[in-house]
Design a protein around this motif. Structure first.
Motif, PDB file in Angstrom:
ATOM      1  N   GLN A  75     -26.868  33.593  28.772  1.00 25.62           N
ATOM      2  CA  GLN A  75     -25.930  32.744  30.870  1.00 25.62           C
ATOM      3  C   GLN A  75     -26.463  33.915  31.347  1.00 25.62           C
ATOM      4  O   GLN A  75     -27.093  33.495  32.369  1.00 25.62           O
ATOM      5  N   ARG A  76     -24.890  34.115  31.337  1.00 27.03           N
ATOM      6  CA  ARG A  76     -24.677  35.203  32.712  1.00 27.03           C
ATOM      7  C   ARG A  76     -25.039  35.766  33.143  1.00 27.03           C
ATOM      8  O   ARG A  76     -25.987  35.865  34.422  1.00 27.03           O
ATOM      9  N   MET A  77     -25.692  37.090  31.689  1.00 24.88           N
ATOM     10  CA  MET A  77     -27.034  38.151  32.059  1.00 24.88           C
ATOM     11  C   MET A  77     -27.232  38.167  32.675  1.00 24.88           C
ATOM     12  O   MET A  77     -27.743  38.651  33.572  1.00 24.88           O
ATOM     13  N   LEU A  78     -28.538  36.510  31.979  1.00 29.90           N
ATOM     14  CA  LEU A  78     -29.650  36.383  33.019  1.00 29.90           C
ATOM     15  C   LEU A  78     -29.730  35.774  33.714  1.00 29.90           C
ATOM     16  O   LEU A  78     -30.532  35.863  35.167  1.00 29.90           O
ATOM     17  N   THR A  79     -28.650  34.821  34.390  1.00 32.74           N
ATOM     18  CA  THR A  79     -28.435  34.923  36.517  1.00 32.74           C
ATOM     19  C   THR A  79     -28.480  36.012  36.506  1.00 32.74           C
ATOM     20  O   THR A  79     -28.958  35.733  37.726  1.00 32.74           O
ATOM     21  N   LEU A  80     -27.255  36.916  36.676  1.00 30.50           N
ATOM     22  CA  LEU A  80     -27.019  38.803  36.939  1.00 30.50           C
ATOM     23  C   LEU A  80     -28.721  39.050  36.954  1.00 30.50           C
ATOM     24  O   LEU A  80     -28.685  40.051  38.295  1.00 30.50           O
ATOM     25  N   THR A  81     -28.973  38.989  36.873  1.00 26.94           N
ATOM     26  CA  THR A  81     -31.013  40.039  36.410  1.00 26.94           C
ATOM     27  C   THR A  81     -30.898  38.974  37.108  1.00 26.94           C
ATOM     28  O   THR A  81     -32.019  39.874  38.140  1.00 26.94           O
ATOM     29  N   LEU A  82     -31.319  38.115  36.906  1.00 29.97           N
ATOM     30  CA  LEU A  82     -32.454  37.176  37.726  1.00 29.97           C
ATOM     31  C   LEU A  82     -32.315  37.109  38.850  1.00 29.97           C
ATOM     32  O   LEU A  82     -33.369  37.563  39.909  1.00 29.97           O
ATOM     33  N   ARG A  83     -30.871  37.168  39.883  1.00 31.90           N
ATOM     34  CA  ARG A  83     -30.510  37.095  41.265  1.00 31.90           C
ATOM     35  C   ARG A  83     -31.312  38.791  41.574  1.00 31.90           C
ATOM     36  O   ARG A  83     -31.335  39.003  43.026  1.00 31.90           O
ATOM     37  N   ASN A  84     -30.325  39.659  40.871  1.00 28.84           N
ATOM     38  CA  ASN A  84     -30.681  41.281  41.394  1.00 28.84           C
ATOM     39  C   ASN A  84     -31.821  41.662  41.962  1.00 28.84           C
ATOM     40  O   ASN A  84     -32.430  42.132  42.506  1.00 28.84           O
ATOM     41  N   LEU A  85     -33.441  40.988  40.550  1.00 25.70           N
ATOM     42  CA  LEU A  85     -34.204  41.075  41.237  1.00 25.70           C
ATOM     43  C   LEU A  85     -35.245  40.506  41.826  1.00 25.70           C
ATOM     44  O   LEU A  85     -35.984  41.333  42.678  1.00 25.70           O
ATOM     45  N   GLU A  86     -34.785  39.302  42.197  1.00 23.57           N
ATOM     46  CA  GLU A  86     -35.253  38.224  43.833  1.00 23.57           C
ATOM     47  C   GLU A  86     -34.481  39.604  44.390  1.00 23.57           C
ATOM     48  O   GLU A  86     -35.156  39.581  45.437  1.00 23.57           O
ATOM     49  N   ARG A  87     -33.042  39.943  44.520  1.00 20.03           N
ATOM     50  CA  ARG A  87     -32.379  41.310  45.895  1.00 20.03           C
ATOM     51  C   ARG A  87     -34.090  41.867  46.151  1.00 20.03           C
ATOM     52  O   ARG A  87     -33.837  41.975  47.022  1.00 20.03           O
ATOM     53  N   ASP A  88     -34.290  42.825  45.227  1.00 16.00           N
ATOM     54  CA  ASP A  88     -35.341  43.400  45.424  1.00 16.00           C
ATOM     55  C   ASP A  88     -36.095  43.353  45.492  1.00 16.00           C
ATOM     56  O   ASP A  88     -36.722  44.182  45.550  1.00 16.00           O
ATOM     57  N   GLY A  89     -36.718  41.767  45.582  1.00 12.91           N
ATOM     58  CA  GLY A  89     -38.036  41.791  45.588  1.00 12.91           C
ATOM     59  C   GLY A  89     -39.600  41.886  44.628  1.00 12.91           C
ATOM     60  O   GLY A  89     -40.128  41.712  45.323  1.00 12.91           O
ATOM     61  N   LEU A  90     -38.592  42.078  43.397  1.00 14.20           N
ATOM     62  CA  LEU A  90     -39.537  41.597  42.461  1.00 14.20           C
ATOM     63  C   LEU A  90     -39.482  40.659  42.460  1.00 14.20           C
ATOM     64  O   LEU A  90     -40.893  40.085  40.895  1.00 14.20           O
ATOM     65  N   VAL A  91     -38.672  39.425  41.822  1.00  8.38           N
ATOM     66  CA  VAL A  91     -38.848  37.541  41.640  1.00  8.38           C
ATOM     67  C   VAL A  91     -39.165  37.253  42.453  1.00  8.38           C
ATOM     68  O   VAL A  91     -37.884  37.034  43.398  1.00  8.38           O
ATOM     69  N   SER A  92     -39.583  35.686  42.532  1.00  6.08           N
ATOM     70  CA  SER A  92     -39.744  35.174  43.450  1.00  6.08           C
ATOM     71  C   SER A  92     -38.878  33.924  42.152  1.00  6.08           C
ATOM     72  O   SER A  92     -39.024  33.668  40.999  1.00  6.08           O
TER      73      SER A  92
END
Length: 126
Positions: free
Chosen positions: A55-72
């Motif tokens: 859960q923690r790694m998924l949260t970090l991954t999604l935050r980083n992808l969102e920060r990079d503009g790849l995920v909304s």
């Protein structure tokens, strides 16, 4: 389509490119991008479908992808709140080369495993 070699980069530009490639090339980012390529997902769906991610790694991954503009990330007010993740246009443009890289790995897995076995068996080149 002709592909031209990139011009040599300045150290600061190379560092930035290296940071981006490091982020988008990590195991979890690739798996999340490939999963979101198909459709948007809730966090719990992603957790269930990305085998082995915490859960923690998924949260970090999604935050980083969102920060990079790849995920909304879209929050729908409800009880409990519904949060959906989807690829942005930039994320979709990345999904194609990531898919090609995955296909290459799948097609060449036997050769890679044979090379690893050869190397691990002590038959290294001088």
């Amino acid at each position: 389509m002709e592909v031209t070699a990139p011009a040599p980069c300045r150290p600061s530009a190379c560092l930035k490119v290296s940071q981006v490639l490091s982020r988008i090339g990590d195991k979890w980012s690739v798996l999340v991008i490939m999963r979101l390529r198909e459709r948007s997902c809730r966090f719990s769906e992603l957790k269930r479908e990305v085998d082995g991610i915490s859960q923690r790694m998924l949260t970090l991954t999604l935050r980083n992808l969102e920060r990079d503009g790849l995920v909304s990330r879209t929050v729908t007010p409800s009880i409990p709140p519904r949060v959906d993740y989807e690829l942005t246009a930039l994320g979709h443009s990345l999904a194609e080369p990531v898919q090609a890289l995955g296909a290459w790995a799948f097609q060449n897995m036997a050769q890679i495993e044979a090379a690893q076995a050869h190397y691990d068996g002590g038959e290294r080149r001088p």
